[in-house]
Write a protein that holds these residues in place. Structure first.
Motif, mmCIF file in Angstrom:
data_model
loop_
_atom_site.group_PDB
_atom_site.id
_atom_site.type_symbol
_atom_site.label_atom_id
_atom_site.label_comp_id
_atom_site.label_asym_id
_atom_site.label_seq_id
_atom_site.Cartn_x
_atom_site.Cartn_y
_atom_site.Cartn_z
ATOM 1 N N SER A 93 1.180 30.787 -34.949
ATOM 2 C CA SER A 93 1.685 29.918 -35.743
ATOM 3 C C SER A 93 1.164 28.641 -35.488
ATOM 4 N N VAL A 94 1.502 27.931 -33.847
ATOM 5 C CA VAL A 94 0.797 26.676 -34.375
ATOM 6 C C VAL A 94 -0.715 26.739 -35.159
ATOM 7 N N CYS A 95 -1.851 27.809 -34.851
ATOM 8 C CA CYS A 95 -2.927 27.533 -34.776
ATOM 9 C C CYS A 95 -3.279 27.956 -36.282
ATOM 10 N N ARG A 259 0.412 21.782 -26.105
ATOM 11 C CA ARG A 259 2.104 21.154 -26.100
ATOM 12 C C ARG A 259 2.150 22.047 -27.201
ATOM 13 N N GLU A 260 2.028 21.420 -28.289
ATOM 14 C CA GLU A 260 2.219 22.216 -29.325
ATOM 15 C C GLU A 260 2.847 23.229 -29.365
ATOM 16 N N ILE A 261 2.080 24.861 -28.833
ATOM 17 C CA ILE A 261 2.357 25.800 -28.520
ATOM 18 C C ILE A 261 3.795 25.845 -27.738
ATOM 19 N N VAL A 262 3.626 25.192 -26.666
ATOM 20 C CA VAL A 262 4.805 25.363 -25.564
ATOM 21 C C VAL A 262 6.507 24.922 -26.778
ATOM 22 N N ASN A 263 5.930 23.700 -26.974
ATOM 23 C CA ASN A 263 7.492 23.581 -28.029
ATOM 24 C C ASN A 263 7.723 24.977 -29.104
#
Length: 335
Positions: A93-95, A259-263
């Motif tokens: 999703s983030v990528c 950090r975006e992936i972890v969030n």
């Protein structure tokens, strides 16, 4: 042998070391022009990457083993486990939002996953907490990004087997679960890398017991003939089974993306696994592992998915591992 096939085969053997173009020329006996033309085609297809060493030498790698960052790409190394499906969905999703290419590799052992991270051929490693901790302490080159989950593994018994041994993977939570069940690992232990072959040995009676993780636990449960002797949570409680990590020399841009992936992962957990990318991640893992999507989806219920890392819980885990360590050393494992 065709030069193209020979190059790709040799690059697999050399992994992150790569091969000098001059070595390809001398080893296979082809002209420089023919080697250059073949490599150019492989580069255009995205199968290999070239890098100059000095002004005259050129080294070549398979793309999956390239030990340097690839612009616009994030690479994740992991084991064959459904535990990683939600994290993979979050990364997808983030990528996608950031127009970043996501590559991933499913490797045979925790050693391979962590070595991939240390060598530079992966940006994120998804592996047992056991392995993450050991590599963090020994190398001082990685940081733990997040927990993944607790639960999701069990010890099964084949009552028809005449053996007294147990099959387990090494340097992982499975070895801890096996130790708890067997009391000692001094004998009657068979270490495996491939869960499919391990299950085949278990079902044929070559193994009396097997310590295995999801989705393979769900596969065995559905057989309806094997006794589930010990579950992860009964032995290790809420201690995380696996974690994600990254190298300390990651770029600031990559660190922001991580950090975006972890969030996103934390949001996915809180929202009850409703990401549109979850189905895509299940489909990917199904193809890679050779397990039906329905089995993988059902196996997710065996986990308690986690995002943060409780430092006190981690100290308890160190006691289980019998590794004496201070709280300051534990803090050093994190960003």
């Amino acid at each position: 042998m065709e030069l193209r096939t020979a190059i790709l085969s040799d690059l697999v053997k050399h992994k992150e070391m790569g091969i000098l173009q001059s070595e390809i020329e001398s080893h296979f006996g082809f002209s420089r022009a023919h080697v250059s033309e073949t490599l150019s085609i492989l580069v255009s297809e995205g199968k290999v990457i070239e890098r100059m060493e000095g002004k005259l030498l050129k080294r070549v790698w398979l793309t999956e083993f390239y030990p340097y960052p690839i612009s616009g790409t994030i690479r994740i190394a992991m084991l064959a486990s459904s535990e990683y499906v939600p994290f993979l969905a979050s990364a997808l999703s983030v990528c996608a939002e950031n127009k970043i290419t996501l590559r991933f590799r499913i490797l045979k052992s925790a050693y391979d996953v962590m070595d991939s991270l240390i060598s530079g051929s992966s940006e994120i490693a998804l592996a047992p907490f056991y392995s993450q901790i050991v590599y963090s302490i020994v190398t001082r080159k990685i940081k733990i990004l997040s927990s993944i989950a607790s639960g999701g593994s069990s010890v099964f018994t084949n009552e028809e087997s005449l053996q007294s041994n147990i099959g387990t993977s090494d340097t992982s939570t499975m070895i801890l679960l096996s130790r708890t069940f067997m009391k000692s690992l001094e004998k009657n232990v068979e270490v495996y890398d491939d869960p499919h072959s391990a299950i085949a040995s278990f079902e044929s009676g070559k193994l009396k017991f097997i310590t295995i993780w999801e989705p393979f636990c769900t596969v065995l449960r559905k057989k309806g003939k094997y006794m589930e002797q010990l579950k992860y949570e009964e032995a290790l409680g809420d201690i995380p089974c696996c974690a994600s990590s990254y190298r300390i020399n990651a770029s600031a841009a990559d660190g922001k993306l991580f950090r975006e992936i972890v969030n996103e992962y934390g949001k996915l957990i809180k929202d009850g696994m409703t990401s549109t990318k979850l189905g895509e991640a299940i489909e990917i893992m199904s193809k890679e592992m050779g397990i039906q999507q329905e089995i993988i989806s059902e196996s997710l219920k065996s986990y308690r998915f986690l995002e943060g890392v409780d430092r006190e819980l981690l100290m308890r885990y160190m006691d289980v591992l019998k590794i004496p360590v201070s709280m300051s050393s534990i803090e050093d494992m994190f960003p």
